[in-house]
Motif scaffolding. Sequence first.
Motif, mmCIF file in Angstrom:
data_model
loop_
_atom_site.group_PDB
_atom_site.id
_atom_site.type_symbol
_atom_site.label_atom_id
_atom_site.label_comp_id
_atom_site.label_asym_id
_atom_site.label_seq_id
_atom_site.Cartn_x
_atom_site.Cartn_y
_atom_site.Cartn_z
ATOM 1 N N ASN A 72 -27.040 -6.029 45.114
ATOM 2 C CA ASN A 72 -26.118 -5.823 43.995
ATOM 3 C C ASN A 72 -26.474 -6.713 42.803
ATOM 4 N N LEU A 73 -26.786 -7.973 43.084
ATOM 5 C CA LEU A 73 -27.096 -8.904 42.003
ATOM 6 C C LEU A 73 -28.387 -8.531 41.288
ATOM 7 N N LEU A 74 -29.438 -8.247 42.039
ATOM 8 C CA LEU A 74 -30.705 -7.892 41.400
ATOM 9 C C LEU A 74 -30.569 -6.608 40.582
ATOM 10 N N THR A 75 -29.739 -5.696 41.051
ATOM 11 C CA THR A 75 -29.474 -4.483 40.278
ATOM 12 C C THR A 75 -28.830 -4.840 38.943
ATOM 13 N N GLU A 76 -27.855 -5.729 38.979
ATOM 14 C CA GLU A 76 -27.205 -6.168 37.740
ATOM 15 C C GLU A 76 -28.180 -6.909 36.832
ATOM 16 N N ASP A 77 -29.139 -7.613 37.410
ATOM 17 C CA ASP A 77 -30.061 -8.437 36.636
ATOM 18 C C ASP A 77 -30.893 -7.641 35.630
ATOM 19 N N ASN A 78 -31.136 -6.385 35.900
ATOM 20 C CA ASN A 78 -32.009 -5.615 35.017
ATOM 21 C C ASN A 78 -31.282 -5.070 33.788
ATOM 22 N N LEU A 79 -30.222 -5.745 33.391
ATOM 23 C CA LEU A 79 -29.410 -5.308 32.255
ATOM 24 C C LEU A 79 -30.223 -5.074 30.976
ATOM 25 N N PRO A 80 -31.205 -5.934 30.657
ATOM 26 C CA PRO A 80 -31.982 -5.645 29.436
ATOM 27 C C PRO A 80 -32.617 -4.258 29.453
ATOM 28 N N SER A 81 -33.116 -3.844 30.610
ATOM 29 C CA SER A 81 -33.698 -2.505 30.714
ATOM 30 C C SER A 81 -32.642 -1.430 30.527
ATOM 31 N N TYR A 82 -31.469 -1.625 31.139
ATOM 32 C CA TYR A 82 -30.407 -0.627 31.017
ATOM 33 C C TYR A 82 -29.929 -0.523 29.571
ATOM 34 N N HIS A 83 -29.838 -1.685 28.897
ATOM 35 C CA HIS A 83 -29.430 -1.683 27.492
ATOM 36 C C HIS A 83 -30.411 -0.855 26.667
ATOM 37 N N ARG A 84 -31.699 -1.052 26.923
ATOM 38 C CA ARG A 84 -32.711 -0.287 26.208
ATOM 39 C C ARG A 84 -32.554 1.209 26.480
ATOM 40 N N GLU A 85 -32.271 1.541 27.741
ATOM 41 C CA GLU A 85 -32.144 2.945 28.120
ATOM 42 C C GLU A 85 -31.048 3.647 27.315
ATOM 43 N N ILE A 86 -29.869 3.032 27.238
ATOM 44 C CA ILE A 86 -28.768 3.722 26.558
ATOM 45 C C ILE A 86 -28.835 3.557 25.044
ATOM 46 N N ALA A 87 -29.369 2.423 24.570
ATOM 47 C CA ALA A 87 -29.461 2.215 23.123
ATOM 48 C C ALA A 87 -30.440 3.187 22.483
ATOM 49 N N THR A 88 -31.515 3.498 23.180
ATOM 50 C CA THR A 88 -32.514 4.410 22.617
ATOM 51 C C THR A 88 -32.127 5.874 22.806
ATOM 52 N N ARG A 89 -31.298 6.176 23.779
ATOM 53 C CA ARG A 89 -30.911 7.564 24.013
ATOM 54 C C ARG A 89 -29.647 7.961 23.263
ATOM 55 N N PHE A 90 -28.749 7.016 23.075
ATOM 56 C CA PHE A 90 -27.525 7.336 22.345
ATOM 57 C C PHE A 90 -27.734 6.979 20.874
ATOM 58 N N SER A 91 -27.196 5.874 20.431
ATOM 59 C CA SER A 91 -27.373 5.445 19.048
ATOM 60 C C SER A 91 -26.919 4.000 18.935
ATOM 61 N N ARG A 92 -27.459 3.299 17.953
ATOM 62 C CA ARG A 92 -27.013 1.937 17.691
ATOM 63 C C ARG A 92 -26.047 1.900 16.504
ATOM 64 N N ASP A 93 -25.639 3.077 16.062
ATOM 65 C CA ASP A 93 -24.724 3.187 14.929
ATOM 66 C C ASP A 93 -23.399 3.785 15.370
ATOM 67 N N GLY A 94 -22.379 3.577 14.566
ATOM 68 C CA GLY A 94 -21.084 4.204 14.806
ATOM 69 C C GLY A 94 -20.473 3.846 16.144
ATOM 70 N N ALA A 95 -19.666 4.770 16.658
ATOM 71 C CA ALA A 95 -18.970 4.529 17.925
ATOM 72 C C ALA A 95 -19.944 4.405 19.085
ATOM 73 N N TRP A 96 -21.022 5.201 19.047
ATOM 74 C CA TRP A 96 -22.037 5.094 20.101
ATOM 75 C C TRP A 96 -22.590 3.675 20.149
ATOM 76 N N GLY A 97 -22.964 3.138 19.008
ATOM 77 C CA GLY A 97 -23.543 1.799 18.966
ATOM 78 C C GLY A 97 -22.562 0.726 19.397
ATOM 79 N N THR A 98 -21.302 0.855 18.988
ATOM 80 C CA THR A 98 -20.283 -0.118 19.401
ATOM 81 C C THR A 98 -20.109 -0.096 20.910
ATOM 82 N N TRP A 99 -20.119 1.118 21.481
ATOM 83 C CA TRP A 99 -19.979 1.220 22.931
ATOM 84 C C TRP A 99 -21.162 0.579 23.652
ATOM 85 N N VAL A 100 -22.361 0.832 23.182
ATOM 86 C CA VAL A 100 -23.551 0.252 23.814
ATOM 87 C C VAL A 100 -23.436 -1.269 23.859
#
Length: 329
Positions: A72-100
Amino acid sequence: MSATPTTAALLAELEPVVEENLNRHEKMAQEWHPHDYVPWSQGRDFAFLGGEDWAPEQSRLDATAKAAMITNLLTEDNLPSYHREIATRFSRDGAWGTWVGRWTAEENRHGIAIRDYLVVTRGVDPVELERARMDYMTSGYDSGDKTPLEAVAYVSFQELATRVSHRNTGKATNDPVADQMLARIAKDENLHMVFYRNIVAAALDIAPDQTMRAIADEVIGFEMPGATMAGFRKNSTIIAKAGIYDLRLHHDDVVAPILRHWKVFERDGFGPEGEQAREELAAFMAGLDAQATKFVESRQRMRDRLQAKQDTELAPLSQQKDPLLPTPS
């Protein structure tokens, strides 16, 4: 909107729904602090500062709890990768960006709390844990070429799967402190699941065929983000045998409830592509259910054999057969 909107058009169409659910999430989410869930009074220095380094006998966690906590912990550790995944697929602007940004900040608390707990209580070897973190974060996580729609469908299931895993891991630790901590983390995961689930529900109304295809593909090809970490298969087997996360839970407590919420098998309005995807999904769910039943039955037989062996070993000598004595006819 056309029957098959472009990715940009779909994201724009979903923006008001994202904003609505972001506002809902912020009202529902409760502030909490990782340091409150760590028993600091149990901590002491390691050898580098003149104390004592970790030894196996210092841990109060059994092998199952260790495997689950580390996974569970190591899964959580890869947060930088997960952030990249959703930031590049959704948006860093508007409501999408705020949610990311909000999601990333909330998820970061999980790894902080779990790691501090394990180090302070000496639950696992901190040196091996750090080496595993370095290896796993270096390799990172890459979901491939998922579209934004596939990504949001995937995380709907993944967030709920993580919630179930954290909650059951807490119970498996037999430690009220760890149980309370992981229950708190599980609440975050549940709120994240609700957010993504609601976005997919809206997408089903806007682009039913595309969304149904994305749902089917993500359910059929689903694997946890930690699947590429070293030792994942071994630890997953331990976790499944203990009933922390297995095929039965995946079918009954993760995939099926979300599909029911979306009413995927009751909805009208699908075209040929959507209908085909739904048929594939139905066939897969039937197969998954059968696999889950087979696994549970096999696990129970194994447990019964183990229990019978333990009962024999613990039985009084008067109840055990002496191989040197004749058996009465």
